[in-house]
Scaffold this motif. Structure first.
Motif, PDB file in Angstrom:
ATOM      1  N   UNK A  55      -7.007   5.653   6.911  1.00  0.00           N
ATOM      2  CA  UNK A  55      -6.674   4.710   5.857  1.00  0.00           C
ATOM      3  C   UNK A  55      -5.541   5.222   4.972  1.00  0.00           C
ATOM      4  N   UNK A  56      -5.388   6.549   4.917  1.00  0.00           N
ATOM      5  CA  UNK A  56      -4.380   7.152   4.043  1.00  0.00           C
ATOM      6  C   UNK A  56      -2.997   7.222   4.676  1.00  0.00           C
ATOM      7  N   UNK A  57      -2.948   7.190   6.025  1.00  0.00           N
ATOM      8  CA  UNK A  57      -1.704   7.475   6.737  1.00  0.00           C
ATOM      9  C   UNK A  57      -0.920   6.214   7.076  1.00  0.00           C
ATOM     10  N   UNK A  58       0.388   6.340   7.085  1.00  0.00           N
ATOM     11  CA  UNK A  58       1.278   5.239   7.451  1.00  0.00           C
ATOM     12  C   UNK A  58       1.084   4.914   8.939  1.00  0.00           C
ATOM     13  N   UNK A  59       0.615   3.698   9.269  1.00  0.00           N
ATOM     14  CA  UNK A  59       0.341   3.362  10.671  1.00  0.00           C
ATOM     15  C   UNK A  59       1.583   3.278  11.544  1.00  0.00           C
ATOM     16  N   UNK A  60       2.755   3.263  10.946  1.00  0.00           N
ATOM     17  CA  UNK A  60       3.973   3.279  11.764  1.00  0.00           C
ATOM     18  C   UNK A  60       4.296   4.695  12.240  1.00  0.00           C
ATOM     19  N   UNK A  61       3.680   5.691  11.598  1.00  0.00           N
ATOM     20  CA  UNK A  61       3.946   7.087  11.949  1.00  0.00           C
ATOM     21  C   UNK A  61       2.777   7.770  12.649  1.00  0.00           C
ATOM     22  N   UNK A  62       1.564   7.300  12.392  1.00  0.00           N
ATOM     23  CA  UNK A  62       0.378   7.937  12.943  1.00  0.00           C
ATOM     24  C   UNK A  62      -0.495   6.924  13.683  1.00  0.00           C
ATOM     25  N   UNK A  63      -1.121   7.376  14.766  1.00  0.00           N
ATOM     26  CA  UNK A  63      -1.989   6.507  15.555  1.00  0.00           C
ATOM     27  C   UNK A  63      -3.259   7.263  15.921  1.00  0.00           C
ATOM     28  N   UNK A  64      -4.387   6.610  15.770  1.00  0.00           N
ATOM     29  CA  UNK A  64      -5.661   7.223  16.149  1.00  0.00           C
ATOM     30  C   UNK A  64      -5.900   6.955  17.631  1.00  0.00           C
ATOM     31  N   UNK A  65      -5.685   7.972  18.445  1.00  0.00           N
ATOM     32  CA  UNK A  65      -5.776   7.794  19.891  1.00  0.00           C
ATOM     33  C   UNK A  65      -7.215   7.832  20.389  1.00  0.00           C
TER      34      UNK A  65
ATOM     35  N   UNK B 240       4.924  14.726   6.645  1.00  0.00           N
ATOM     36  CA  UNK B 240       5.898  14.769   7.746  1.00  0.00           C
ATOM     37  C   UNK B 240       5.853  16.094   8.513  1.00  0.00           C
ATOM     38  N   UNK B 241       5.185  17.108   7.938  1.00  0.00           N
ATOM     39  CA  UNK B 241       5.058  18.395   8.621  1.00  0.00           C
ATOM     40  C   UNK B 241       3.818  18.466   9.516  1.00  0.00           C
ATOM     41  N   UNK B 242       3.017  17.411   9.512  1.00  0.00           N
ATOM     42  CA  UNK B 242       1.759  17.424  10.270  1.00  0.00           C
ATOM     43  C   UNK B 242       1.966  16.785  11.638  1.00  0.00           C
ATOM     44  N   UNK B 243       1.566  17.498  12.686  1.00  0.00           N
ATOM     45  CA  UNK B 243       1.711  17.001  14.061  1.00  0.00           C
ATOM     46  C   UNK B 243       0.542  16.118  14.466  1.00  0.00           C
ATOM     47  N   UNK B 244      -0.659  16.537  14.095  1.00  0.00           N
ATOM     48  CA  UNK B 244      -1.835  15.722  14.409  1.00  0.00           C
ATOM     49  C   UNK B 244      -3.040  16.180  13.594  1.00  0.00           C
ATOM     50  N   UNK B 245      -4.040  15.308  13.545  1.00  0.00           N
ATOM     51  CA  UNK B 245      -5.309  15.597  12.898  1.00  0.00           C
ATOM     52  C   UNK B 245      -6.401  15.513  13.970  1.00  0.00           C
ATOM     53  N   UNK B 246      -7.425  16.353  13.829  1.00  0.00           N
ATOM     54  CA  UNK B 246      -8.537  16.235  14.768  1.00  0.00           C
ATOM     55  C   UNK B 246      -9.844  16.616  14.080  1.00  0.00           C
ATOM     56  N   UNK B 247     -10.943  16.124  14.614  1.00  0.00           N
ATOM     57  CA  UNK B 247     -12.262  16.453  14.077  1.00  0.00           C
ATOM     58  C   UNK B 247     -12.996  17.338  15.069  1.00  0.00           C
ATOM     59  N   UNK B 248     -13.771  18.271  14.519  1.00  0.00           N
ATOM     60  CA  UNK B 248     -14.532  19.203  15.347  1.00  0.00           C
ATOM     61  C   UNK B 248     -15.730  19.685  14.530  1.00  0.00           C
TER      62      UNK B 248
ATOM     63  N   UNK C   2       0.825  -1.191   0.000  1.00  0.00           N
ATOM     64  CA  UNK C   2       0.000   0.000   0.000  1.00  0.00           C
ATOM     65  C   UNK C   2       0.862   1.245   0.000  1.00  0.00           C
ATOM     66  N   UNK C   3       0.456   2.216  -0.800  1.00  0.00           N
ATOM     67  CA  UNK C   3       1.128   3.498  -0.831  1.00  0.00           C
ATOM     68  C   UNK C   3       0.355   4.452   0.075  1.00  0.00           C
ATOM     69  N   UNK C   4       1.052   5.027   1.050  1.00  0.00           N
ATOM     70  CA  UNK C   4       0.387   5.934   1.975  1.00  0.00           C
ATOM     71  C   UNK C   4       0.526   7.380   1.495  1.00  0.00           C
ATOM     72  N   UNK C   5      -0.360   8.206   1.972  1.00  0.00           N
ATOM     73  CA  UNK C   5      -0.406   9.615   1.578  1.00  0.00           C
ATOM     74  C   UNK C   5       0.901  10.307   1.950  1.00  0.00           C
ATOM     75  N   UNK C   6       1.456  11.062   1.004  1.00  0.00           N
ATOM     76  CA  UNK C   6       2.720  11.765   1.247  1.00  0.00           C
ATOM     77  C   UNK C   6       2.522  13.267   1.398  1.00  0.00           C
ATOM     78  N   UNK C   7       1.401  13.774   0.898  1.00  0.00           N
ATOM     79  CA  UNK C   7       1.128  15.208   1.012  1.00  0.00           C
ATOM     80  C   UNK C   7      -0.371  15.448   0.851  1.00  0.00           C
TER      81      UNK C   7
END
Length: 258
Positions: free
Chosen positions: A197-207, A164-172, A144-149
């Motif tokens: 689904x787009x993000x590399x799970x080794x770099x991002x985690x849905x807390x 790699x410039x993104x610290x976190x994502x959130x919904x509101x 799988x190719x994960x989102x790069x930008x």
């Protein structure tokens, strides 16, 4: 026609699933779309023969879909749809006919649908080889190719944000935002489910249901209300970032693996 029930709490995921069903599932007719454990139990109790096939997301707004099986007898063929592969054993226990990992690809959907049609024609339970095959496929990582930008429209401009410039994502308020390492907040056109689904799970985690964090943005972690964990991020968030109780174990394992 084969009556189809969809159980999915994210609107974008509902839309994508409906498109896939229309494209890949011949003789199908969607009879209802539900978004919670409670509404699914109620509908199945009131419509015991209302669906021949059920597409079920695992994590719903008020629990997991497996709670449905504890409250009502499900006679329909069940296909689990989820972004997580760690529910395969539970799916095995409730005799689901297939287990599709998001993002669902057409070949997997067609395979699952053919199994459904065969089961409906034969009215038999799946044999052990079929169930083991389901679990095996669910636990086999796909190339799988994960989102790069990401690209964001700002008036007449298009801004490019490297992942790699993104610290976190959130919904509101039903919107999704990306927060850069410099603290800039950008509105995105995706739900968190789709983002995951787009993000590399080794770099991002849905807390939690409302936040996905980068491994590189975590400043410190502390205990919070029993088995929960509180995360301090860089840049700091105005809201508390707390790892939900159900995700704590997976989160700690994720930290150890990175």
């Amino acid at each position: 026609m084969i009556k189809v029930l969809i159980v999915e709490d994210e609107i974008p995921a509902q839309i994508n699933l409906k498109k896939l069903i229309e494209k890949c599932c011949d003789q199908s007719r969607i009879v209802m779309t539900l978004n919670s454990v409670r509404s699914t139990i109620k509908w199945l109790q009131e419509n015991p023969e209302g669906a021949d096939v059920i597409f079920m997301d695992v994590e719903l707004s008020d629990g997991t879909c497996f709670e449905v099986f504890e409250e009502v007898e499900v006679s329909a063929q069940v296909i689990i749809t989820t972004a997580y592969d760690n529910y395969a054993v539970n799916a095995f226990k409730v005799n689901t006919i297939d287990y599709l990992l998001k993002p669902i690809i057409e070949s997997d959907m067609r395979r699952a649908w053919e199994r459904c049609k065969e089961r409906l024609e034969q009215r038999t339970t799946p044999n052990i080889e079929t169930l083991l095959d389901i679990v095996s496929k669910a636990n086999t990582p796909k190339d799988k190719m994960y989102k790069r930008r990401f690209t964001v429209k700002m008036g007449e401009k298009i801004i490019i944000i490297p992942v790699e410039d993104i610290a976190y994502f959130f919904s509101e308020d039903k919107s999704t935002y990306a927060v850069n390492r410099n603290g800039t907040r950008r509105l995105l056109d995706y739900s968190l489910d789709t983002m995951q689904e787009m993000l590399d799970p080794s770099l991002f985690f849905r807390v939690s249901r409302s936040c996905i964090v980068s491994i590189n943005s975590i400043e410190n972690i502390s205990k919070h209300l029993g088995t929960r964990l509180k995360i301090q991020l860089t840049p700091h968030s105005d809201d508390e970032i707390v790892v939900s109780r159900s995700r704590t174990s997976d989160f700690l394992e994720w930290l150890d693996s990175n």
